[in-house]
Design an enzyme around this catalytic site. Sequence first.
Site, PDB file in Angstrom:
ATOM      1  N   CYS A   1     -13.516  74.018  57.971  1.00  0.00           N
ATOM      2  CA  CYS A   1     -12.775  74.240  59.203  1.00  0.00           C
ATOM      3  C   CYS A   1     -13.696  73.984  60.387  1.00  0.00           C
ATOM      4  CB  CYS A   1     -12.213  75.647  59.349  1.00  0.00           C
ATOM      5  SG  CYS A   1     -11.063  76.105  58.074  1.00  0.00           S
TER       6      CYS A   1
ATOM      7  N   ARG B   1     -15.376  68.475  58.466  1.00  0.00           N
ATOM      8  CA  ARG B   1     -15.532  69.841  57.959  1.00  0.00           C
ATOM      9  C   ARG B   1     -14.253  70.358  57.306  1.00  0.00           C
ATOM     10  NH1 ARG B   1     -19.962  72.861  61.091  1.00  0.00           N
ATOM     11  NH2 ARG B   1     -19.315  74.412  59.618  1.00  0.00           N
TER      12      ARG B   1
ATOM     13  N   TRP C   1      -9.590  73.442  56.599  1.00  0.00           N
ATOM     14  CA  TRP C   1      -9.768  73.310  55.151  1.00  0.00           C
ATOM     15  C   TRP C   1      -9.159  74.584  54.582  1.00  0.00           C
ATOM     16  CZ3 TRP C   1     -11.923  75.757  50.931  1.00  0.00           C
ATOM     17  CH2 TRP C   1     -12.101  74.978  49.785  1.00  0.00           C
TER      18      TRP C   1
ATOM     19  N   ASN D   1     -12.582  80.220  62.052  1.00  0.00           N
ATOM     20  CA  ASN D   1     -13.296  79.667  60.897  1.00  0.00           C
ATOM     21  C   ASN D   1     -13.900  80.856  60.184  1.00  0.00           C
ATOM     22  OD1 ASN D   1     -14.785  78.119  59.124  1.00  0.00           O
ATOM     23  ND2 ASN D   1     -16.440  77.769  60.576  1.00  0.00           N
ATOM     24  N   GLY D   2     -13.691  80.947  58.864  1.00  0.00           N
ATOM     25  CA  GLY D   2     -14.252  82.081  58.122  1.00  0.00           C
ATOM     26  C   GLY D   2     -13.178  82.756  57.294  1.00  0.00           C
TER      27      GLY D   2
ATOM     28  N   GLU E   1     -26.103  63.914  39.414  1.00  0.00           N
ATOM     29  CA  GLU E   1     -25.752  63.511  40.777  1.00  0.00           C
ATOM     30  C   GLU E   1     -24.864  62.260  40.770  1.00  0.00           C
ATOM     31  OE1 GLU E   1     -25.689  64.863  43.532  1.00  0.00           O
ATOM     32  OE2 GLU E   1     -25.650  63.268  45.014  1.00  0.00           O
TER      33      GLU E   1
ATOM     34  N   LYS F   1     -21.196  62.089  42.455  1.00  0.00           N
ATOM     35  CA  LYS F   1     -20.799  61.105  43.479  1.00  0.00           C
ATOM     36  C   LYS F   1     -19.493  60.433  43.066  1.00  0.00           C
ATOM     37  CE  LYS F   1     -22.762  62.312  45.805  1.00  0.00           C
ATOM     38  NZ  LYS F   1     -23.274  63.303  46.501  1.00  0.00           N
TER      39      LYS F   1
ATOM     40  N   GLU G   1     -16.314  62.928  42.970  1.00  0.00           N
ATOM     41  CA  GLU G   1     -15.808  63.499  44.224  1.00  0.00           C
ATOM     42  C   GLU G   1     -15.072  62.476  45.095  1.00  0.00           C
ATOM     43  OE1 GLU G   1     -18.869  65.636  46.466  1.00  0.00           O
ATOM     44  OE2 GLU G   1     -20.336  64.082  46.107  1.00  0.00           O
TER      45      GLU G   1
ATOM     46  N   HIS H   1     -24.004  66.981  21.611  1.00  0.00           N
ATOM     47  CA  HIS H   1     -23.680  68.355  21.229  1.00  0.00           C
ATOM     48  C   HIS H   1     -22.277  68.719  21.698  1.00  0.00           C
ATOM     49  CE1 HIS H   1     -27.615  69.073  19.611  1.00  0.00           C
ATOM     50  NE2 HIS H   1     -28.172  68.633  20.727  1.00  0.00           N
TER      51      HIS H   1
ATOM     52  N   LYS I   1     -17.211  69.077  54.159  1.00  0.00           N
ATOM     53  CA  LYS I   1     -18.641  68.778  54.270  1.00  0.00           C
ATOM     54  C   LYS I   1     -19.482  70.037  54.182  1.00  0.00           C
ATOM     55  CE  LYS I   1     -22.073  66.044  55.019  1.00  0.00           C
ATOM     56  NZ  LYS I   1     -22.468  65.280  53.832  1.00  0.00           N
TER      57      LYS I   1
HETATM   58  C1  G6P Z   1     -20.393  70.718  49.923  1.00  0.00           C
HETATM   59  C2  G6P Z   1     -20.596  69.238  50.178  1.00  0.00           C
HETATM   60  C3  G6P Z   1     -21.679  68.701  49.244  1.00  0.00           C
HETATM   61  C4  G6P Z   1     -22.964  69.494  49.433  1.00  0.00           C
HETATM   62  C5  G6P Z   1     -22.741  70.987  49.210  1.00  0.00           C
HETATM   63  C6  G6P Z   1     -23.941  71.796  49.651  1.00  0.00           C
HETATM   64  O1  G6P Z   1     -19.800  70.908  48.701  1.00  0.00           O
HETATM   65  O2  G6P Z   1     -19.389  68.529  49.994  1.00  0.00           O
HETATM   66  O3  G6P Z   1     -21.911  67.343  49.531  1.00  0.00           O
HETATM   67  O4  G6P Z   1     -23.930  69.034  48.537  1.00  0.00           O
HETATM   68  O5  G6P Z   1     -21.635  71.437  50.001  1.00  0.00           O
HETATM   69  O6  G6P Z   1     -24.080  71.650  51.039  1.00  0.00           O
HETATM   70  P1  G6P Z   1     -25.398  71.815  51.860  1.00  0.00           P
HETATM   71  O7  G6P Z   1     -24.976  71.529  53.257  1.00  0.00           O
HETATM   72  O8  G6P Z   1     -25.850  73.235  51.670  1.00  0.00           O
HETATM   73  O9  G6P Z   1     -26.394  70.857  51.340  1.00  0.00           O
END
Ligand code: G6P
Length: 600
Positions: A2, A27, A72, A98-99, A466, A470, A473, A489, A583
């Site tokens: 948000c 956000r 969000w 927000n919160g 990772e 990627k 998502e 396993h 984000k």
């Molecule tokens: C969210 C983002 C990710 C990020 C994670 C941690 O899920 O979409 O891309 O890795 O938060 O965020 P930070 O800002 O703490 O790295």
Amino acid sequence: MCGIVGFIGQNEAKEFIIRGLKKLEYRGYDSWGMALKEKDKLKIIKETGKIGSVDERKILSGAQIAIGHTRWATHGAVTSANAHPHTDCQGQIAVVHNGIINNYQTIKEALLKKGHYFSSETDTEVIPHLVEEYLKSGLSFLEAAKKALKELDGNYAVCIISQNENQILAAANGCPLVIGKDKNNFYISSDILALQDKVSQIIFLKDGHLAQIEKEIQIFNLKTDKLTKINFQPMDKIKKDEGLGSFKHFLFKEINEQPAILAKIAQMETKEIETNAALIRNSFGTFMVACGTAYHAGLVGEYFFAQNAKMHLNLSLASEFPAFKGFLTDKTLLLAISQSGETADVLEAVKSAKTKSVKVLSILNSPHSTLGRLSDVMMTTPAGPEIAVLSTKAFTAQVAVLFLLSRAINSDLVKARKILESASAAIAKSLSEKNIQKIKHLAQKIKNTQHLFAIGRGLNFPTALEAALKIKEVSYIHAEGFAGGELKHGTIALIEEGVPCLVFVGNDQEKDEILSNAEEIKARGGYIIGIAPENHQIFDEYLPVEDLPAVSPILNIIPMQVLAYFLALEKGLDPDKPRNLAKSVTVKYPILHRVGVRKW
Ligand code: G6P
């Protein structure tokens, strides 16, 4: 998670509100809305979807006071009723938030009994109704808002306006809120990015503080009810988001920024690296906490410290950190890794560690964040604002900083810098047009797969995690990463003819074993996509990377970021704003119980 904005001044408010919301959209982009104060009425606009394409000229308003929100969803579905701003029964008071308000249900039940009617399923809506209730009892707008906020248990950044008042009230508790000003106007935002190019001075609202902004600003401590000192600081040091330039998407732009960022990290100040490496060396145990992609960077760091410094750092997902709190003493170091510095679980881990006098070192991409303010020492990754929801350049920057720290433990910094310089050049090479086209064709080939797997060993186990993150998502393909030895396993049961499997093969001690893991997959029909310095017979597809085993995750993740980008494009998806994601995850968890909703 948000984004909120507010404006009060001599200019037209809508210009900043719309521009600010567009900046903050990364956000959260489930819905958006705004409240504009026009003479003695509030004009409320709320819509589901992204604000990105909204034309400012279509919003007709000369208001000089307004608030806005991009959402969000946590409480309640993605509907325009649940979009912010939320209002009281009469539509006289509007709030963006927000919160999360933990005790909203109790407050809502009490307000329902008093005859208030609610139009949404959100926790936020209790705030305007509480203010309305206290206004009825004869309190001023300011006092009513103060009393309402004091009743809330939870985290919030809020902006409140009234149709009868020429002021904005802004308050923060556990969520960031920054106020900026120029000669004639005040600007409020949950994220400093929205203020760039607008203001010359800024102030971050402290937790438990409320700002009353009219022609001037006053800030109250909600606990003591006393006025606090106001110290605006110059805005000029804040890194700017430079926009898209010639790129179509932030994701691809940010992928392409990585060679320059790595070259910068290779030049990081020796004193900073050595002092912080000494902090780690001298601590009686170092815990690392992070979430998402930053957690994967931490995992690479764990391998770096084991290999380069012969030290074991304890990595924990920030949300799982409470289980390990018992090991903290005043000699422990907490290393928090975060792009945004606003991730709720990371902040909670840091706050809980601080209660035990633990020293906090952060590796942070947003120095003007809550984590920045909570840290004892901060190492800033010079990646600049990351706008695409997928974290790319922040990841490689975090890995590079961890690499330097791990090498500095044994005074091996000169060589480490050279390796990073080579990594920078190697990445630039792997982003050549020829390689990009190759990855694009691969994306076309595998875009319809249901499942995809990734395996790596040692340093490339986190790379596999990772890479899978990627891809899933942004393309919504089910992708899972494994340590090379683990797939068999259980999950190997899912391998059937043609299932793509990404295999990271380096010229390192893991080479033979990871190749035999690839054989195991191939024997069951898997389609092997090798990411390696040289081609191997077993590969069905080959993506070349340079040979730099000391930092191979940095090199190997680049083609995976590009692959994720093209998979999104091939599937007609927005690479910058994947569904359901945000984000910055600034809330820990949504509250699951609900109170009946009366529509009106
Ligand atoms: C969210 C983002 C990710 C990020 C994670 C941690 O899920 O979409 O891309 O890795 O938060 O965020 P930070 O800002 O703490 O790295």
